[in-house]
Write a protein that holds these residues in place. Structure first.
Motif, PDB file in Angstrom:
ATOM      1  N   ILE A  91      -1.564   1.785  -3.169  1.00 22.92           N
ATOM      2  CA  ILE A  91      -0.731   2.802  -2.516  1.00 22.92           C
ATOM      3  C   ILE A  91      -1.467   4.140  -2.418  1.00 22.92           C
ATOM      4  O   ILE A  91      -1.331   4.868  -1.425  1.00 22.92           O
ATOM      5  CB  ILE A  91       0.613   2.958  -3.274  1.00 22.92           C
ATOM      6  N   SER A  92      -2.314   4.433  -3.420  1.00 19.43           N
ATOM      7  CA  SER A  92      -3.008   5.734  -3.424  1.00 19.43           C
ATOM      8  C   SER A  92      -3.978   5.864  -2.250  1.00 19.43           C
ATOM      9  O   SER A  92      -4.326   6.966  -1.843  1.00 19.43           O
ATOM     10  CB  SER A  92      -3.756   5.932  -4.741  1.00 19.43           C
ATOM     11  N   GLU A  93      -4.388   4.731  -1.693  1.00 18.88           N
ATOM     12  CA  GLU A  93      -5.375   4.773  -0.601  1.00 18.88           C
ATOM     13  C   GLU A  93      -4.754   5.059   0.764  1.00 18.88           C
ATOM     14  O   GLU A  93      -5.429   5.534   1.663  1.00 18.88           O
ATOM     15  CB  GLU A  93      -6.127   3.435  -0.531  1.00 18.88           C
ATOM     16  N   PHE A  94      -3.461   4.700   0.943  1.00 16.31           N
ATOM     17  CA  PHE A  94      -2.896   4.841   2.289  1.00 16.31           C
ATOM     18  C   PHE A  94      -1.741   5.851   2.379  1.00 16.31           C
ATOM     19  O   PHE A  94      -1.146   6.014   3.438  1.00 16.31           O
ATOM     20  CB  PHE A  94      -2.479   3.472   2.859  1.00 16.31           C
ATOM     21  N   ALA A  95      -1.453   6.521   1.258  1.00 15.84           N
ATOM     22  CA  ALA A  95      -0.285   7.414   1.221  1.00 15.84           C
ATOM     23  C   ALA A  95      -0.332   8.511   2.293  1.00 15.84           C
ATOM     24  O   ALA A  95       0.709   8.965   2.761  1.00 15.84           O
ATOM     25  CB  ALA A  95      -0.153   8.021  -0.170  1.00 15.84           C
ATOM     26  N   ASP A  96      -1.533   8.941   2.704  1.00 18.20           N
ATOM     27  CA  ASP A  96      -1.595  10.022   3.708  1.00 18.20           C
ATOM     28  C   ASP A  96      -2.055   9.532   5.083  1.00 18.20           C
ATOM     29  O   ASP A  96      -2.475  10.323   5.922  1.00 18.20           O
ATOM     30  CB  ASP A  96      -2.512  11.145   3.198  1.00 18.20           C
ATOM     31  N   PHE A  97      -1.948   8.233   5.328  1.00 15.53           N
ATOM     32  CA  PHE A  97      -2.397   7.697   6.622  1.00 15.53           C
ATOM     33  C   PHE A  97      -1.430   8.068   7.746  1.00 15.53           C
ATOM     34  O   PHE A  97      -0.230   8.215   7.526  1.00 15.53           O
ATOM     35  CB  PHE A  97      -2.476   6.156   6.548  1.00 15.53           C
ATOM     36  N   VAL A 123      -0.189   7.019  11.967  1.00 17.01           N
ATOM     37  CA  VAL A 123       0.204   5.784  12.661  1.00 17.01           C
ATOM     38  C   VAL A 123      -1.014   4.909  12.999  1.00 17.01           C
ATOM     39  O   VAL A 123      -1.032   3.700  12.761  1.00 17.01           O
ATOM     40  CB  VAL A 123       0.998   6.134  13.954  1.00 17.01           C
ATOM     41  N   LYS A 124      -2.043   5.565  13.533  1.00 14.13           N
ATOM     42  CA  LYS A 124      -3.235   4.818  13.946  1.00 14.13           C
ATOM     43  C   LYS A 124      -3.920   4.182  12.728  1.00 14.13           C
ATOM     44  O   LYS A 124      -4.304   3.000  12.756  1.00 14.13           O
ATOM     45  CB  LYS A 124      -4.199   5.782  14.655  1.00 14.13           C
ATOM     46  N   GLN A 125      -4.049   4.971  11.672  1.00 11.34           N
ATOM     47  CA  GLN A 125      -4.712   4.451  10.460  1.00 11.34           C
ATOM     48  C   GLN A 125      -3.901   3.321   9.824  1.00 11.34           C
ATOM     49  O   GLN A 125      -4.460   2.366   9.309  1.00 11.34           O
ATOM     50  CB  GLN A 125      -4.906   5.585   9.453  1.00 11.34           C
ATOM     51  N   GLY A 126      -2.564   3.459   9.885  1.00 12.71           N
ATOM     52  CA  GLY A 126      -1.690   2.419   9.331  1.00 12.71           C
ATOM     53  C   GLY A 126      -1.893   1.093  10.049  1.00 12.71           C
ATOM     54  O   GLY A 126      -2.052   0.040   9.424  1.00 12.71           O
ATOM     55  N   GLY A 127      -1.910   1.154  11.379  1.00  9.03           N
ATOM     56  CA  GLY A 127      -2.103  -0.066  12.173  1.00  9.03           C
ATOM     57  C   GLY A 127      -3.451  -0.698  11.893  1.00  9.03           C
ATOM     58  O   GLY A 127      -3.573  -1.922  11.759  1.00  9.03           O
ATOM     59  N   VAL A 156       7.818   1.484   4.372  1.00 13.62           N
ATOM     60  CA  VAL A 156       6.893   0.764   5.242  1.00 13.62           C
ATOM     61  C   VAL A 156       7.324  -0.708   5.229  1.00 13.62           C
ATOM     62  O   VAL A 156       8.241  -1.071   4.479  1.00 13.62           O
ATOM     63  CB  VAL A 156       5.431   1.011   4.721  1.00 13.62           C
ATOM     64  N   ILE A 157       6.716  -1.541   6.076  1.00 12.34           N
ATOM     65  CA  ILE A 157       7.063  -2.969   6.024  1.00 12.34           C
ATOM     66  C   ILE A 157       5.834  -3.746   5.558  1.00 12.34           C
ATOM     67  O   ILE A 157       4.719  -3.213   5.550  1.00 12.34           O
ATOM     68  CB  ILE A 157       7.566  -3.511   7.393  1.00 12.34           C
ATOM     69  N   PRO A 158       6.002  -5.007   5.161  1.00 11.94           N
ATOM     70  CA  PRO A 158       4.828  -5.803   4.805  1.00 11.94           C
ATOM     71  C   PRO A 158       3.866  -5.835   5.997  1.00 11.94           C
ATOM     72  O   PRO A 158       4.300  -6.055   7.122  1.00 11.94           O
ATOM     73  CB  PRO A 158       5.406  -7.197   4.518  1.00 11.94           C
TER      74      PRO A 158
END
Ligand code: COA
Length: 260
Positions: free
Chosen positions: A68-74, A76-80, A140-142
């Motif tokens: 979780i610590s790696e994506f907490a500040d992502f 929309v583009k980074q999430g995808g 978020v979703i899986p």
């Protein structure tokens, strides 16, 4: 190969890959996903490996999810991109390996951890295991295939409930749901995985490869699983394993498959 976040050990035809970040409950960060990809790839192409077992180190967790610590500040583009890259490197990759992969779930298998277990060809668990997809509790979703593989394994209604409630199920429920095939004590988990691997190794590895392709075809969009089965079935007739398997049966002896 030298790894920082995982261990990989091969003996007697079995490669055991252990995710080794116990202080972070084996959470999957970017480096761990890349190392897992490399280790699975190496095992899958090695003639010394007939079956792969994946487990987690420590007494608490198989994998407690994506880190979780790696994506907490992502954004929309980074999430995808995170989901796409992870699915490509690890989750789809594992599901489509030609070497059988058994998940030995030894504790928490949450979020990406359960998604990794579900990408394996089948799962066994120790009595302390707890499984769930808690992503909606984080907003978020899986994203590593969980919304697709969980309903395939347990049915749509159960998957909906598990995802919506973000709850955890214990091994009895996981067994009842068909999410895991066997439950055993913590001490007996790896021995059971090795026993199942031993049973698999007695059979034709080329036939198993075809069977994995045919079974997976049932779950791929636009692919006719029956046609895939016919193709893979036909291919078996050109293999040395088929000659050996049928000859051994007729000669009333145990087959000794060359794996070709
Ligand atoms: N990502 C990053 N770090 C994680 C993690 C994750 N998914 N899961 C656990 N950790 C870390 C914790 O931050 C903690 O690190 P710290 O000691 O540096 O603070 C360490 O692992 C131990 O976890 P902790 O929460 O203290 O253990 P616990 O026994 O109290 O609780 C869980 C266990 C599994 C219930 C809890 O860790 C948890 O809820 N994890 C997140 C599960 C999740 O939501 N996964 C889906 C992610 S998409």
């Amino acid at each position: 190969m030298n790894y920082q976040n995982i261990l990989s050990n091969t003996s007697n035809g079995i490669t055991t890959i252990t995710i080794n970040r116990p202080n972070k409950l084996n959470a999957l960060n970017r480096d761990t996903i890349q190392e897992l990809h490399n280790a699975f790839d190496e095992a899958n192409t090695s003639s010394a490996t007939k079956v792969i077992i994946i487990t987690g180190s420590g007494e608490k967790a198989f994998v407690a999810g994506a880190d979780i610590s790696e994506f907490a500040d992502f954004d929309v583009k980074q999430g995808g991109k995170l989901a796409a890259k992870g699915q490509e490197l690890l989750f789809d990759f594992v599901e489509n390996l030609s070497t059988p992969v058994i998940a030995a779930v030894n504790g928490f298998a949450l979020g990406g951890g359960l998604e990794l277990a579900m990408a394996c060809h089948f799962r066994i668990a120790s009595t302390n295991a707890k499984m769930g997809l808690p992503e909606v509790s984080l907003g978020v979703i899986p994203g590593y295939g969980g919304t697709q593989r969980l309903p395939q394994l347990v049915g749509k209604g159960r998957a909906m409930e598990m995802v919506m409630t973000a709850g955890m199920i214990d091994v009895n429920q996981a067994l009842e749901y068909g999410l895991v095939n066997h439950v055993t004590s913590e001490d007996e988990l790896i021995p059971l995985a090795e026993k199942l691997a031993g049973k698999i190794m007695r059979n034709s590895s080329v036939a198993i490869k075809g069977a994995i392709k045919a079974i997976n075809a049932n779950y791929k969009d636009g692919v006719d699983g029956y046609k895939t089965e016919i193709k893979q079935f036909g291919k078996c007739f050109g293999t040395e394993d088929f000659k050996e398997g049928t000859t051994a049966f007729l000669e009333k002896r145990k087959a000794d498959f060359p794996g070709k």
